[in-house]
Design an enzyme around this catalytic site. Structure first.
Site, PDB file in Angstrom:
ATOM      1  N   HIS A 113       0.852  -1.188   0.000  1.00 39.73           N
ATOM      2  CA  HIS A 113       0.000   0.000   0.000  1.00 39.73           C
ATOM      3  C   HIS A 113       0.888   1.238   0.000  1.00 39.73           C
ATOM      4  O   HIS A 113       0.745   2.114   0.851  1.00 39.73           O
ATOM      5  CB  HIS A 113      -0.919   0.045   1.233  1.00 39.73           C
ATOM      6  CG  HIS A 113      -1.836  -1.137   1.342  1.00 39.73           C
ATOM      7  ND1 HIS A 113      -2.343  -1.569   2.535  1.00 39.73           N
ATOM      8  CD2 HIS A 113      -2.345  -1.969   0.412  1.00 39.73           C
ATOM      9  CE1 HIS A 113      -3.118  -2.620   2.325  1.00 39.73           C
ATOM     10  NE2 HIS A 113      -3.133  -2.880   1.038  1.00 39.73           N
TER      11      HIS A 113
ATOM     12  N   HIS B 166     -11.701 -10.378  -3.899  1.00 39.33           N
ATOM     13  CA  HIS B 166     -11.356  -8.991  -3.555  1.00 39.33           C
ATOM     14  C   HIS B 166     -10.551  -8.437  -4.719  1.00 39.33           C
ATOM     15  O   HIS B 166      -9.654  -9.117  -5.231  1.00 39.33           O
ATOM     16  CB  HIS B 166     -10.536  -9.035  -2.249  1.00 39.33           C
ATOM     17  CG  HIS B 166      -9.923  -7.758  -1.807  1.00 39.33           C
ATOM     18  ND1 HIS B 166     -10.490  -6.531  -2.020  1.00 39.33           N
ATOM     19  CD2 HIS B 166      -8.762  -7.512  -1.123  1.00 39.33           C
ATOM     20  CE1 HIS B 166      -9.714  -5.598  -1.492  1.00 39.33           C
ATOM     21  NE2 HIS B 166      -8.655  -6.170  -0.955  1.00 39.33           N
TER      22      HIS B 166
ATOM     23  N   GLU C 270      -8.488  -5.850  -5.068  1.00 40.42           N
ATOM     24  CA  GLU C 270      -7.235  -5.106  -4.936  1.00 40.42           C
ATOM     25  C   GLU C 270      -6.157  -5.767  -5.788  1.00 40.42           C
ATOM     26  O   GLU C 270      -6.172  -6.989  -6.003  1.00 40.42           O
ATOM     27  CB  GLU C 270      -6.824  -5.069  -3.460  1.00 40.42           C
ATOM     28  CG  GLU C 270      -5.853  -3.955  -3.159  1.00 40.42           C
ATOM     29  CD  GLU C 270      -5.571  -3.824  -1.662  1.00 40.42           C
ATOM     30  OE1 GLU C 270      -6.232  -4.515  -0.860  1.00 40.42           O
ATOM     31  OE2 GLU C 270      -4.675  -3.033  -1.311  1.00 40.42           O
TER      32      GLU C 270
ATOM     33  N   ASP D 257      -3.202  -6.745  -5.511  1.00 40.17           N
ATOM     34  CA  ASP D 257      -2.346  -7.857  -5.066  1.00 40.17           C
ATOM     35  C   ASP D 257      -3.089  -9.198  -5.161  1.00 40.17           C
ATOM     36  O   ASP D 257      -2.462 -10.255  -4.995  1.00 40.17           O
ATOM     37  CB  ASP D 257      -1.828  -7.637  -3.638  1.00 40.17           C
ATOM     38  CG  ASP D 257      -2.908  -7.269  -2.654  1.00 40.17           C
ATOM     39  OD1 ASP D 257      -3.839  -6.542  -3.028  1.00 40.17           O
ATOM     40  OD2 ASP D 257      -2.818  -7.708  -1.493  1.00 40.17           O
TER      41      ASP D 257
ATOM     42  N   HIS E  15     -11.330  -5.991   3.841  1.00 42.33           N
ATOM     43  CA  HIS E  15     -11.141  -4.614   4.240  1.00 42.33           C
ATOM     44  C   HIS E  15     -11.548  -3.588   3.192  1.00 42.33           C
ATOM     45  O   HIS E  15     -11.280  -2.388   3.365  1.00 42.33           O
ATOM     46  CB  HIS E  15      -9.676  -4.393   4.655  1.00 42.33           C
ATOM     47  CG  HIS E  15      -8.683  -4.463   3.508  1.00 42.33           C
ATOM     48  ND1 HIS E  15      -7.815  -3.422   3.252  1.00 42.33           N
ATOM     49  CD2 HIS E  15      -8.445  -5.386   2.585  1.00 42.33           C
ATOM     50  CE1 HIS E  15      -7.062  -3.748   2.202  1.00 42.33           C
ATOM     51  NE2 HIS E  15      -7.428  -4.929   1.802  1.00 42.33           N
TER      52      HIS E  15
ATOM     53  N   ASP F 159      -8.132 -11.654   2.525  1.00 44.32           N
ATOM     54  CA  ASP F 159      -7.187 -10.964   3.409  1.00 44.32           C
ATOM     55  C   ASP F 159      -7.364 -11.343   4.886  1.00 44.32           C
ATOM     56  O   ASP F 159      -6.388 -11.319   5.651  1.00 44.32           O
ATOM     57  CB  ASP F 159      -7.344  -9.450   3.262  1.00 44.32           C
ATOM     58  CG  ASP F 159      -6.577  -8.914   2.055  1.00 44.32           C
ATOM     59  OD1 ASP F 159      -5.485  -9.439   1.771  1.00 44.32           O
ATOM     60  OD2 ASP F 159      -7.058  -7.987   1.402  1.00 44.32           O
TER      61      ASP F 159
ATOM     62  N   TYR G 277      -0.416  -7.479  11.073  1.00 43.62           N
ATOM     63  CA  TYR G 277      -1.385  -7.352   9.982  1.00 43.62           C
ATOM     64  C   TYR G 277      -2.723  -6.832  10.522  1.00 43.62           C
ATOM     65  O   TYR G 277      -3.322  -5.919   9.967  1.00 43.62           O
ATOM     66  CB  TYR G 277      -1.567  -8.730   9.334  1.00 43.62           C
ATOM     67  CG  TYR G 277      -2.304  -8.743   8.027  1.00 43.62           C
ATOM     68  CD1 TYR G 277      -1.627  -8.616   6.817  1.00 43.62           C
ATOM     69  CD2 TYR G 277      -3.681  -8.908   7.982  1.00 43.62           C
ATOM     70  CE1 TYR G 277      -2.301  -8.650   5.613  1.00 43.62           C
ATOM     71  CE2 TYR G 277      -4.365  -8.945   6.787  1.00 43.62           C
ATOM     72  CZ  TYR G 277      -3.671  -8.815   5.602  1.00 43.62           C
ATOM     73  OH  TYR G 277      -4.348  -8.846   4.408  1.00 43.62           O
TER      74      TYR G 277
ATOM     75  N   HIS H 276      -2.746 -14.182   1.834  1.00 47.32           N
ATOM     76  CA  HIS H 276      -1.345 -13.817   2.112  1.00 47.32           C
ATOM     77  C   HIS H 276      -0.839 -14.735   3.216  1.00 47.32           C
ATOM     78  O   HIS H 276      -1.522 -14.927   4.234  1.00 47.32           O
ATOM     79  CB  HIS H 276      -1.217 -12.391   2.641  1.00 47.32           C
ATOM     80  CG  HIS H 276      -1.565 -11.316   1.657  1.00 47.32           C
ATOM     81  ND1 HIS H 276      -0.883 -11.121   0.485  1.00 47.32           N
ATOM     82  CD2 HIS H 276      -2.520 -10.355   1.699  1.00 47.32           C
ATOM     83  CE1 HIS H 276      -1.404 -10.089  -0.158  1.00 47.32           C
ATOM     84  NE2 HIS H 276      -2.404  -9.612   0.557  1.00 47.32           N
TER      85      HIS H 276
END
Ligand code: FMN
Length: 478
Positions: free
Chosen positions: A23, A79, A81, A83, A147, A166, A194, A227
């Site tokens: 991020h 999700h 995002e 990544d 998130h 996540d 995290y 992750h």
């Protein structure tokens, strides 16, 4: 390379040993990370998530060694995002007609990043299922604001695997893929880091979501995160840990952080810490210079603390810029139920300490007893600092710590809470529940305020989305 996960499930992700920031500069990934993508080969072939966009080419090449891409029946995007969904463009260029399953909110974020509205999106919501043959189904559970608004989890029946994206993950790279194979101290350090740095603002959403998941009565034999490690040994341990961390977590710890130009504020910090330790040796005291320490380690320590002290000398009438930046981060992380106080050295008119104190109050901390010292503290003033530390230790010891017992999984939502929740407003985006009868005032709205008197400017305190998304569940208790 691929790794066998369980039965017909394979890891087709990417390890990233060298990544050190995430991020942007928000998160220092001191132990690297991994982007976990999973291939399920039942009667239908399913891909769950992809990897970071920078590994798109390697990802697609690797996937091709495991399966003919044209055999992919479904792509699940938990999700959007980059990544996790970053390799979609590269993949979909080869198989543009493959259906993509995601939440309604994800259409916006996938299109916003990949700009392919012609892809075959299938919107799913909580409780929807997808048959993948051999008696197995995928069950979808939306997890908005854990998130991002688009987040969801996918559960595979038969194998009992929860693809949690996540949630329950860590930025932790290891050649081993499973939780029981890695260094446990390192693993839990990264889990906590995290949670404290990414999920803390959404803490209040965690317990209701866990309750909702448990309400499906689906056995969770394995949690396959996006992750870090896969939880195959006692996956309930990380769920229990999340329930504990999300309940205004704190330890008997006080953290000081400061910035200084010529060490005067550092001398104050040392002396204050000595005073705290003298007054209550059971308290863990940690001190950090923001210019020299890893920012996310400091934020993790703050998350663990019952009290925090923020120090800065005055520079051109204001606080030192790294302290201002930290206060901005702390405001966003919305730590709850913590005490705070400012301190610092100055030369003539001061100003920094008052500004810090105001920022701490605005961020929701209960502030007390700031301390300013002119120039470099001498022995007498160092004793003043020690005395200040002793006073704070006593003051902050007065409030008992919340129970550190972890909430039992099956009682996360008690009947009493159910009763209370029936009189609440719930955000339809993040599902955060606001109880006007019992809740603390939010954004200046006192408990008991009738819903029609809540101003148009009211934003959901959890996800920041607007008043319009709130549903009024019940009003008679007002
Ligand atoms: C560049 C600079 C700007 C300063 N501006 C102010 C100021 O606006 N107001 C003030 O009271 N002191 C000011 N000071 C004095 C410092 O706050 C003072 O020296 C203080 O003791 C430094 O503490 P430190 O060693 O923790 O940084 C300034 C000092 C410097 C070097």
């Amino acid at each position: 390379m691929t790794v066998h996960v369980k039965n017909n499930i394979f890891w087709v992700g990417q390890r990233d040993w060298e990544v050190r920031d995430f991020h942007g500069t928000e998160y220092n990934t001191t132990k690297g990370s991994s982007y976990n993508s999973y291939l399920i080969k039942e009667e239908k072939t399913v891909l769950i998530d992809t990897v970071d966009h920078k590994f798109s080419r390697e990802f697609v090449r690797n996937l091709q060694t495991e399966t003919d891409l044209r055999s992919l029946d479904y792509i699940i995007i938990n999700h959007a995002e980059e990544d996790h969904a970053g390799a979609l463009t590269e993949l979909m260029a080869l198989i543009p007609d493959t259906p993509v399953y995601c939440t309604a909110n994800a259409i916006d974020s996938i299109n916003g990043h990949h700009h392919h509205p012609e892809w075959h999106f299938n919107v799913v919501k909580t409780g929807d299922t997808l048959d993948i043959g051999n008696g197995k189904q995928l069950v979808f559970v939306e997890t908005p604001m854990l998130h991002w608004p688009d987040s969801m989890m996918t559960y595979l029946t038969g194998d009992g695997v929860l693809f949690s994206n996540d949630a329950f993950g860590q930025h932790y790279c290891d050649e081993h893929l499973f939780n029981d194979e890695v260094d446990q101290t390192e693993l839990f350090e990264q889990c906590l880091r995290y949670f404290a740095n990414i999920l803390a603002p959404f803490s209040r959403l965690v317990a209701p979501k866990v309750t909702e998941l448990l309400g499906f009565n689906l056995p969770v034999n394995m949690i396959a995160t996006s992750h870090g490690v896969i939880w195959r040994d006692n996956p309930a341990q990380i769920i229990e840990q999340y329930l504990q961390w999300s309940a205004d977590f704190q330890e008997d710890r006080i953290t000081l952080f400061y910035d200084t130009m010529s060490n005067n504020t550092r001398m104050m910090a040392d002396a204050i810490a000595q005073g705290i330790h003298e007054a209550d040796p059971r308290v863990t005291v940690k001190i950090y210079n923001v210019a020299r320490h890893d920012k996310n380690e400091i934020l993790t320590s703050l998350f663990r603390s019952k009290g925090i002290l923020v120090g800065s000398s005055t520079m051109n009438n204001v606080m030192m810029p790294k302290i201002a930046a930290m206060l901005e981060e702390i405001t966003g992380l919305r730590f709850r139920n913590k005490k705070a106080s400012a301190f610092g050295s100055y030369g003539w008119n001061g100003g920094a300490v008052d500004r810090i104190q105001t920022r701490l109050t605005d961020a929701g901390f209960e502030t007390a007893l700031s301390l300013k010292i002119k120039w470099r503290p001498d022995d007498t003033l160092l004793e003043t600092c020690r005395e200040h530390g002793r006073k704070l230790a006593h003051l902050w010891a007065l409030s008992p710590l919340p129970s550190r017992e972890s909430a039992p999984l099956d009682s996360a939502l008690t009947p009493q809470q159910t009763e209370e929740n029936s009189t609440c407003m719930q955000c339809s985006v993040c599902q955060w529940i606001y109880n006007p009868r019992l809740g603390e005032p939010v954004q200046g709205i006192a408990p008991g305020t009738p819903w029609d008197q809540v101003p148009e400017t009211f934003l959901c305190p959890e996800c920041g989305l607007g008043k319009a998304v709130f549903d009024e569940l019940c009003v008679e208790a007002l």
